[in-house]
Design a protein around this motif. Structure first.
Motif, PDB file in Angstrom:
ATOM      1  N   TYR A  29       0.838  -1.197   0.000  1.00 33.76           N
ATOM      2  CA  TYR A  29       0.000   0.000   0.000  1.00 33.76           C
ATOM      3  C   TYR A  29       0.876   1.251   0.000  1.00 33.76           C
ATOM      4  O   TYR A  29       0.596   2.221  -0.693  1.00 33.76           O
ATOM      5  CB  TYR A  29      -0.904  -0.041   1.239  1.00 33.76           C
ATOM      6  CG  TYR A  29      -1.941   1.042   1.297  1.00 33.76           C
ATOM      7  CD1 TYR A  29      -3.061   1.008   0.476  1.00 33.76           C
ATOM      8  CD2 TYR A  29      -1.820   2.093   2.198  1.00 33.76           C
ATOM      9  CE1 TYR A  29      -4.020   1.990   0.528  1.00 33.76           C
ATOM     10  CE2 TYR A  29      -2.777   3.087   2.269  1.00 33.76           C
ATOM     11  CZ  TYR A  29      -3.873   3.034   1.438  1.00 33.76           C
ATOM     12  OH  TYR A  29      -4.820   4.014   1.500  1.00 33.76           O
ATOM     13  N   VAL A  33       1.197   4.784  -2.788  1.00 37.54           N
ATOM     14  CA  VAL A  33       0.950   6.203  -2.503  1.00 37.54           C
ATOM     15  C   VAL A  33       2.187   7.073  -2.722  1.00 37.54           C
ATOM     16  O   VAL A  33       2.193   8.250  -2.360  1.00 37.54           O
ATOM     17  CB  VAL A  33       0.358   6.429  -1.090  1.00 37.54           C
ATOM     18  CG1 VAL A  33      -1.011   5.782  -0.985  1.00 37.54           C
ATOM     19  CG2 VAL A  33       1.290   5.937   0.000  1.00 37.54           C
ATOM     20  N   ILE A  50      -7.494   7.131   1.173  1.00 33.29           N
ATOM     21  CA  ILE A  50      -6.252   7.157   1.935  1.00 33.29           C
ATOM     22  C   ILE A  50      -6.553   7.232   3.434  1.00 33.29           C
ATOM     23  O   ILE A  50      -7.414   8.014   3.854  1.00 33.29           O
ATOM     24  CB  ILE A  50      -5.411   8.400   1.542  1.00 33.29           C
ATOM     25  CG1 ILE A  50      -5.135   8.434   0.038  1.00 33.29           C
ATOM     26  CG2 ILE A  50      -4.130   8.487   2.356  1.00 33.29           C
ATOM     27  CD1 ILE A  50      -4.240   7.353  -0.464  1.00 33.29           C
ATOM     28  N   LEU A  70       1.190  13.938  -0.190  1.00 34.92           N
ATOM     29  CA  LEU A  70       0.342  12.955  -0.863  1.00 34.92           C
ATOM     30  C   LEU A  70      -0.829  13.593  -1.605  1.00 34.92           C
ATOM     31  O   LEU A  70      -1.109  13.245  -2.751  1.00 34.92           O
ATOM     32  CB  LEU A  70      -0.158  11.939   0.159  1.00 34.92           C
ATOM     33  CG  LEU A  70      -0.506  10.570  -0.366  1.00 34.92           C
ATOM     34  CD1 LEU A  70      -0.436   9.543   0.746  1.00 34.92           C
ATOM     35  CD2 LEU A  70      -1.852  10.525  -1.020  1.00 34.92           C
ATOM     36  N   VAL A  81      -8.876  12.780  -3.801  1.00 31.39           N
ATOM     37  CA  VAL A  81      -8.411  12.131  -2.573  1.00 31.39           C
ATOM     38  C   VAL A  81      -9.549  12.106  -1.553  1.00 31.39           C
ATOM     39  O   VAL A  81     -10.094  13.152  -1.193  1.00 31.39           O
ATOM     40  CB  VAL A  81      -7.200  12.880  -1.966  1.00 31.39           C
ATOM     41  CG1 VAL A  81      -6.768  12.221  -0.660  1.00 31.39           C
ATOM     42  CG2 VAL A  81      -6.053  12.922  -2.957  1.00 31.39           C
TER      43      VAL A  81
END
Length: 132
Positions: A29, A33, A50, A70, A81
């Motif tokens: 994971y 990202v 996220i 991010l 996001v």
């Protein structure tokens, strides 16, 4: 690839093939990202979900550290996001927001997140009232 309009047999075969792809994939994971991981995701998705700790990490005492890039990286490749999971109880809130769940929402929306997963949509709605 799984597509609309497939028969159940075709759909089942697509799932089997997808499972084989996933089992051969050693990425984690965290790999997904990174800037390059997000570029790869943008080829097949419009958004990412996220965990909030990946956007704003905590130190060993549970206090907030500086936000990561991010959200900026995801938006740069055209991804929305969505962050999870927001709760009102102090045991789930970041230490900096004990007793102030709205403050936690405000922090994440100020970072540019596009949406949240919340156990308390009425608290989330408070933010949208202020935001819009």
């Amino acid at each position: 690839m799984i597509e609309f309009g497939q028969s159940l047999i075709e759909f089942r075969q697509s799932l089997i093939e997808f499972g084989q792809i996933l089992s051969a994939n050693e990425r984690t994971y965290i790999d997904l990202v990174t800037a390059s991981g997000l570029e790869e995701i943008a080829k097949y998705a419009q958004a990412v979900g996220i965990h909030k700790n990946l956007l704003v990490p905590k130190d060993s005492s549970g206090k907030l550290r500086s936000p990561t890039s991010l959200v900026i990286n995801a938006h740069a490749v055209g991804l929305l996001v969505h962050v999870w999971t927001f709760c009102n109880e102090d045991c789930f809130l970041l230490l900096d927001f004990q007793g102030n769940p709205q403050g936690e929402y405000e922090l994440f929306f100020s970072l540019g997140v596009n949406g949240v997963f919340s156990d308390y949509p009425d608290t989330t709605g408070f933010h949208f009232t202020v935001q819009w």
